[in-house]
Write a protein that holds these residues in place. Structure first.
Motif, PDB file in Angstrom:
ATOM      1  N   SER A 201       0.834  -1.205   0.000  1.00 16.99           N
ATOM      2  CA  SER A 201       0.000   0.000   0.000  1.00 16.99           C
ATOM      3  C   SER A 201       0.866   1.251   0.000  1.00 16.99           C
ATOM      4  O   SER A 201       0.559   2.235  -0.692  1.00 16.99           O
ATOM      5  CB  SER A 201      -0.909  -0.010   1.230  1.00 16.99           C
ATOM      6  N   PHE A 202       1.953   1.220   0.733  1.00 13.80           N
ATOM      7  CA  PHE A 202       2.867   2.358   0.765  1.00 13.80           C
ATOM      8  C   PHE A 202       3.521   2.575  -0.593  1.00 13.80           C
ATOM      9  O   PHE A 202       3.716   3.714  -1.019  1.00 13.80           O
ATOM     10  CB  PHE A 202       3.934   2.119   1.834  1.00 13.80           C
ATOM     11  N   SER A 203       3.848   1.495  -1.304  1.00 13.08           N
ATOM     12  CA  SER A 203       4.460   1.641  -2.628  1.00 13.08           C
ATOM     13  C   SER A 203       3.479   2.262  -3.620  1.00 13.08           C
ATOM     14  O   SER A 203       3.877   3.047  -4.487  1.00 13.08           O
ATOM     15  CB  SER A 203       4.937   0.283  -3.144  1.00 13.08           C
ATOM     16  N   VAL A 204       2.198   1.925  -3.500  1.00 12.94           N
ATOM     17  CA  VAL A 204       1.188   2.545  -4.365  1.00 12.94           C
ATOM     18  C   VAL A 204       1.109   4.044  -4.109  1.00 12.94           C
ATOM     19  O   VAL A 204       1.050   4.859  -5.039  1.00 12.94           O
ATOM     20  CB  VAL A 204      -0.183   1.872  -4.150  1.00 12.94           C
ATOM     21  N   LEU A 205       1.132   4.432  -2.845  1.00 14.91           N
ATOM     22  CA  LEU A 205       1.104   5.858  -2.506  1.00 14.91           C
ATOM     23  C   LEU A 205       2.357   6.574  -3.017  1.00 14.91           C
ATOM     24  O   LEU A 205       2.274   7.721  -3.482  1.00 14.91           O
ATOM     25  CB  LEU A 205       0.980   6.023  -0.989  1.00 14.91           C
ATOM     26  N   MET A 206       3.501   5.912  -2.955  1.00 10.70           N
ATOM     27  CA  MET A 206       4.726   6.520  -3.466  1.00 10.70           C
ATOM     28  C   MET A 206       4.663   6.710  -4.976  1.00 10.70           C
ATOM     29  O   MET A 206       5.152   7.710  -5.515  1.00 10.70           O
ATOM     30  CB  MET A 206       5.939   5.660  -3.097  1.00 10.70           C
ATOM     31  N   CYS A 207       4.065   5.750  -5.681  1.00  9.99           N
ATOM     32  CA  CYS A 207       3.877   5.906  -7.125  1.00  9.99           C
ATOM     33  C   CYS A 207       3.007   7.116  -7.436  1.00  9.99           C
ATOM     34  O   CYS A 207       3.303   7.888  -8.363  1.00  9.99           O
ATOM     35  CB  CYS A 207       3.253   4.637  -7.714  1.00  9.99           C
ATOM     36  N   ILE A 208       1.940   7.275  -6.680  1.00  7.12           N
ATOM     37  CA  ILE A 208       1.050   8.422  -6.893  1.00  7.12           C
ATOM     38  C   ILE A 208       1.791   9.728  -6.615  1.00  7.12           C
ATOM     39  O   ILE A 208       1.691  10.692  -7.395  1.00  7.12           O
ATOM     40  CB  ILE A 208      -0.195   8.288  -6.004  1.00  7.12           C
ATOM     41  N   LEU A 209       2.536   9.775  -5.520  1.00 10.17           N
ATOM     42  CA  LEU A 209       3.287  10.980  -5.180  1.00 10.17           C
ATOM     43  C   LEU A 209       4.345  11.286  -6.238  1.00 10.17           C
ATOM     44  O   LEU A 209       4.515  12.451  -6.635  1.00 10.17           O
ATOM     45  CB  LEU A 209       3.952  10.806  -3.808  1.00 10.17           C
ATOM     46  N   GLY A 210       5.064  10.271  -6.707  1.00  9.98           N
ATOM     47  CA  GLY A 210       6.058  10.489  -7.753  1.00  9.98           C
ATOM     48  C   GLY A 210       5.447  11.002  -9.035  1.00  9.98           C
ATOM     49  O   GLY A 210       5.999  11.877  -9.706  1.00  9.98           O
ATOM     50  N   THR A 211       4.275  10.485  -9.388  1.00 13.73           N
ATOM     51  CA  THR A 211       3.583  10.951 -10.594  1.00 13.73           C
ATOM     52  C   THR A 211       3.176  12.411 -10.457  1.00 13.73           C
ATOM     53  O   THR A 211       3.338  13.215 -11.395  1.00 13.73           O
ATOM     54  CB  THR A 211       2.337  10.083 -10.848  1.00 13.73           C
ATOM     55  N   VAL A 212       2.648  12.789  -9.290  1.00 17.36           N
ATOM     56  CA  VAL A 212       2.242  14.178  -9.076  1.00 17.36           C
ATOM     57  C   VAL A 212       3.444  15.114  -9.171  1.00 17.36           C
ATOM     58  O   VAL A 212       3.371  16.189  -9.775  1.00 17.36           O
ATOM     59  CB  VAL A 212       1.536  14.313  -7.707  1.00 17.36           C
TER      60      VAL A 212
END
Length: 423
Positions: A201-212
């Motif tokens: 779940s944390f890796s998914v959030l990091m992907c979203i943050l990196g994309t933003v």
């Protein structure tokens, strides 16, 4: 093998020399049968199997990264004032996939004697089992190949369009988020109760943050934002392709994957050619046949084919982790190429966003048992254990679902390398 009769003094010396001897007493004499001691791996100076896999893996990482970066850079270079036809590039590259199965058959006959003796009919009969009891028919061909070809074309088309709007490094980094999408889609589409392990779940959030962050570095408007959306759409399409392939086809052999890719290339050649022609004559895609970038087109198609071969067959000689590493290493390599040959400047915000995506990718690759241990560090009990207790209270067999969950997720992580969508 050697037999010798000795007296008492010789008996002690012989027993000390060989612990592998067999002792027999006969008429006061000792008969010792000597047996050769088996050599342990590494005694003869040869490398162990794990060491060989590591060496092969490092070579594959280099090959996959170089072919991935080169194919993407060639695809970017096809854009010019006289040529702007992303669908034609994808159609042309996918046609080359038809050679996958013939190459596999030739390689199998050269490397494996038993398959050469069985013949091509036996090999083909085995490879078409994924299409049902009746094998490969016209009905099963359209049922299996048609939908996946549409998903393949749509995914690669969005990625190719993204390359026309944003830098290669940005598109590559954003496409890597497909690993997180695989986890989300598998939770939705597969009939399994996937556990929300905090690390994933944390890796998914990091992907979203990196994309933003990557989108913020270039602004949220104009063609750059369109390119980001297209790259993310390609990542989602790749994830859907992998998850649906696992759900519909299941765990396929290398021969079955090669046959699948060849049939996909045939479907693309026949049924998507009219679409390509329509886009050309309606002016949607610009093609100057006199100034066709043939070198870039052939380079992109050939290197994409090499990439798929390395991914699909590399898993047979090394660990799956190395196959995944070859893809993610393409992000910094593309950054170097963009900086040297395309005069691209990267700000710290974009670099930070790409770093977040890469870290999230590596977290998603961490083995599931280790992720569960980390999840239990403070709580003292894994989420999977809590789910098991709940299932026991409800009278449900806790082992069946848990085993399926672990096996399916491990297969999906391998399928990330085996059935990766060509880009």
């Amino acid at each position: 093998m050697e037999s010798t009769a000795v007296n008492g003094k010789q008996e002690n010396e012989m027993l000390e020399d060989s612990t592998e001897s067999k002792v027999h007493l006969s008429n006061g004499k000792v008969e010792i049968t000597m047996q050769p001691i088996e050599k342990k791996p590494g005694d003869d100076g040869c490398l162990s199997d794990n060491a060989k896999k590591v060496i092969y893996g490092l070579l594959l990482v280099i090959g996959i990264a170089l072919s991935w970066v080169s194919a993407t850079q060639f695809a970017k270079s096809t854009y010019s004032a006289t040529f702007n036809a992303p669908f034609f590039v994808i159609w042309f590259s996918t046609v080359w996939m038809m050679v996958c199965y013939p190459v596999y058959v030739v390689g199998s006959f050269i490397l494996f004697k038993e398959k050469r003796k069985a013949g091509i009919r036996s090999l083909f009969r085995e490879d078409q089992q994924i299409y049902g009891d009746s094998g490969l028919t016209i009905l099963t061909y359209f049922r299996y190949i048609g939908p996946f070809t549409i998903c393949w074309e749509a995914t690669n088309y969005m990625y190719m369009r993204a390359l026309g709007s944003i830098h290669v490094t940005d598109a590559t980094a954003l496409f890597t988020t497909n690993t997180a999408f695989v986890y989300i889609c598998s939770w939705i589409w597969l009939k399994e109760k996937y556990i929300l392990i905090p690390a994933r779940s944390f890796s998914v959030l990091m992907c979203i943050l990196g994309t933003v962050l990557m989108c913020y570095s270039d602004g949220f408007g104009g063609g750059r934002a369109e390119g980001v959306v297209l790259a993310l759409g390609a990542a989602l399409g790749a994830a859907l392709y992998k998850v649906l392939f696992f759900r519909v086809v299941g765990k396929a052999t290398y021969g079955q994957v090669s046959l699948f890719l060849s049939l996909l290339g045939v479907f693309n050649l026949v049924f998507f050619c009219p679409i390509m022609v329509t886009l050309y004559f309606t002016g949607v895609e610009k093609i100057d046949w006199g100034n066709l970038p043939g070198a870039f087109l052939c380079g992109k198609a050939a290197l994409g084919l090499v990439f798929n071969f390395l991914v699909n067959f590399g898993i047979a000689v090394t660990f799956p982790l190395f196959i995944a590493l070859g893809t993610v290493i393409g992000i910094p390599l593309n950054g170097v190429v963009d900086s040297l040959f395309r005069d691209t400047q990267f700000g710290w915000v974009k670099i930070l966003g790409a770093a977040f995506i890469m870290v999230a990718f590596f977290i998603m690759l961490v083995p599931e048992p280790l992720q569960r241990k980390v999840a239990c560090w403070k709580e003292g009990q894994c989420p999977c254990e809590r789910q098991t207790l709940d299932q026991e209270k409800e009278g449900v067999d806790p082992d069946a679902g848990e085993k399926r969950e672990g096996e399916n997720w491990m297969r999906l992580k391998q399928d990330d390398n085996e059935e990766d969508v060509q880009v």
